[in-house]
Design a protein around this motif. Structure first.
Motif, PDB file in Angstrom:
ATOM      1  N   MET A  11       0.766  -0.886   0.518  1.00 31.86           N
ATOM      2  CA  MET A  11      -0.017  -0.055   0.257  1.00 31.86           C
ATOM      3  C   MET A  11       1.012   0.984   0.033  1.00 31.86           C
ATOM      4  O   MET A  11       2.527   0.942   0.688  1.00 31.86           O
ATOM      5  N   LEU A  12       0.443   2.142  -0.667  1.00 25.83           N
ATOM      6  CA  LEU A  12       1.347   3.537  -0.539  1.00 25.83           C
ATOM      7  C   LEU A  12      -0.229   5.163  -0.061  1.00 25.83           C
ATOM      8  O   LEU A  12      -1.673   4.331  -0.461  1.00 25.83           O
ATOM      9  N   ARG A  13       0.897   5.364   0.504  1.00 25.37           N
ATOM     10  CA  ARG A  13       0.050   6.430   1.042  1.00 25.37           C
ATOM     11  C   ARG A  13       0.507   7.579   0.847  1.00 25.37           C
ATOM     12  O   ARG A  13       1.794   7.710   0.387  1.00 25.37           O
ATOM     13  N   LEU A  14      -0.135   8.750   1.055  1.00 26.60           N
ATOM     14  CA  LEU A  14       0.539  10.420   0.919  1.00 26.60           C
ATOM     15  C   LEU A  14       2.195  10.120   1.962  1.00 26.60           C
ATOM     16  O   LEU A  14       3.248  11.193   1.714  1.00 26.60           O
ATOM     17  N   ALA A  17       4.020   4.086   4.068  1.00 27.10           N
ATOM     18  CA  ALA A  17       3.476   2.644   2.839  1.00 27.10           C
ATOM     19  C   ALA A  17       3.253   1.530   3.462  1.00 27.10           C
ATOM     20  O   ALA A  17       4.211   1.215   5.003  1.00 27.10           O
ATOM     21  N   VAL A  18       2.960   0.696   3.307  1.00 27.08           N
ATOM     22  CA  VAL A  18       2.937  -0.685   4.144  1.00 27.08           C
ATOM     23  C   VAL A  18       3.239  -1.877   2.629  1.00 27.08           C
ATOM     24  O   VAL A  18       3.472  -2.004   2.186  1.00 27.08           O
ATOM     25  N   VAL A  19       4.691  -2.500   3.916  1.00 30.11           N
ATOM     26  CA  VAL A  19       6.206  -3.222   3.067  1.00 30.11           C
ATOM     27  C   VAL A  19       5.392  -4.618   3.787  1.00 30.11           C
ATOM     28  O   VAL A  19       5.670  -4.477   4.793  1.00 30.11           O
ATOM     29  N   GLU A  20       5.113  -5.992   3.046  1.00 35.62           N
ATOM     30  CA  GLU A  20       5.193  -7.481   3.232  1.00 35.62           C
ATOM     31  C   GLU A  20       6.947  -7.821   3.014  1.00 35.62           C
ATOM     32  O   GLU A  20       6.829  -7.691   2.099  1.00 35.62           O
ATOM     33  N   VAL A  21       6.942  -8.427   4.689  1.00 36.54           N
ATOM     34  CA  VAL A  21       7.438  -9.195   5.182  1.00 36.54           C
ATOM     35  C   VAL A  21       7.596 -10.265   5.374  1.00 36.54           C
ATOM     36  O   VAL A  21       7.053 -10.646   7.118  1.00 36.54           O
ATOM     37  N   GLY A  22       7.393 -11.346   5.118  1.00 36.05           N
ATOM     38  CA  GLY A  22       7.271 -12.806   5.550  1.00 36.05           C
ATOM     39  C   GLY A  22       5.508 -13.046   6.201  1.00 36.05           C
ATOM     40  O   GLY A  22       5.217 -13.514   6.596  1.00 36.05           O
ATOM     41  N   THR A  37       9.367   6.930  -5.091  1.00 38.11           N
ATOM     42  CA  THR A  37      10.299   4.921  -6.035  1.00 38.11           C
ATOM     43  C   THR A  37       9.889   3.710  -5.597  1.00 38.11           C
ATOM     44  O   THR A  37      10.265   2.948  -6.602  1.00 38.11           O
ATOM     45  N   LEU A  38       8.467   4.201  -5.084  1.00 35.08           N
ATOM     46  CA  LEU A  38       8.091   2.953  -5.254  1.00 35.08           C
ATOM     47  C   LEU A  38       6.553   2.440  -5.454  1.00 35.08           C
ATOM     48  O   LEU A  38       5.881   3.375  -6.024  1.00 35.08           O
ATOM     49  N   ARG A  39       6.093   0.875  -5.713  1.00 33.42           N
ATOM     50  CA  ARG A  39       5.671   0.663  -6.498  1.00 33.42           C
ATOM     51  C   ARG A  39       4.759   0.026  -6.308  1.00 33.42           C
ATOM     52  O   ARG A  39       5.093  -1.149  -5.536  1.00 33.42           O
ATOM     53  N   VAL A  40       3.514   0.310  -6.101  1.00 32.31           N
ATOM     54  CA  VAL A  40       2.354  -1.543  -5.359  1.00 32.31           C
ATOM     55  C   VAL A  40       2.820  -2.507  -5.922  1.00 32.31           C
ATOM     56  O   VAL A  40       2.467  -2.556  -7.245  1.00 32.31           O
TER      57      VAL A  40
END
Length: 209
Positions: A11-14, A17-22, A37-40
């Protein structure tokens, strides 16, 4: 301490971001430039800093270790917490901050929301020696041609950042045009990219298009 994370952007917000790890989703607070620089759905590797309080644990994410080091060093200054330290990096790159501190450029420092004249003076006194000396563009890995390009119109960089956060190119460009019109200028200077990006985000008001 969680020093870095590598995983899938969920997920990306203003401002985060939420990054899933394991199988675990980590909420990461970051600057607009880092978030751009991030992309969902894409993989991301970020340097991180965990700020622990009595009632919370907050993760902040950065494009590289240098940004994280500046973020952590800034918080050693009295009156500077993690949110203000992140705001400093949203307005000034680590090297630009080093130059401002080394030269006592209070005007550049007061461009950061939340930093006034006295706060800027405190930063120069308490933080200047902790970040090391600024480096020129060549030493920072920017070629002469790239440096000249950065000195030109940076509208495309702002547009790409907004598109990366979820807006269409047309909506992004219209917002930038509105901001530039309000300022009475016709291009985006390299030093003004962060402020133009913030102003464009305010114009958009969180509505994707």
């Amino acid at each position: 301490m969680i020093a870095s994370l590598s995983g899938t952007v969920q997920m990306l917000r203003l401002d985060s971001a939420v990054v899933e790890v394991g199988g675990v989703g980590y909420l990461l607070h970051a600057t607009p430039a880092t978030l751009a620089t991030l992309r969902v759905g894409a993989q991301a590797s970020l340097s991180t800093s965990l700020v622990v309080r009595e009632d919370s644990m907050t993760l902040f994410a950065f494009a590289d270790d240098d940004e994280r080091s500046v973020f952590e060093a800034a918080q050693t200054v009295s009156g500077v917490g993690p949110r203000l330290a992140l705001a400093m990096l949203a307005v000034l790159t680590p090297n630009a901050l080093r130059r401002a501190l080394a030269s006592g450029d209070l005007k550049a420092l007061t461009r950061v929301p939340g930093i006034g004249q006295k706060g800027a003076q405190r930063l120069v006194l308490e933080l200047g020696d902790k970040l090391g000396h600024p480096v020129d563009d060549e030493a920072a890995g920017v070629s002469g041609s790239a440096a000249r390009e950065l000195a030109g119109d940076q509208r495309e960089r702002v547009s790409e950042a907004l598109v990366g956060l979820g807006w269409s190119t047309k909506v992004a460009d219209d917002a930038i045009t509105t901001v530039l019109g309000d300022l009475g200028v016709d291009h985006v200077a390299a030093a003004d990219v962060p402020s133009i990006l913030r102003s464009s985000l305010k114009v958009l008001g969180g509505h994707r298009g």
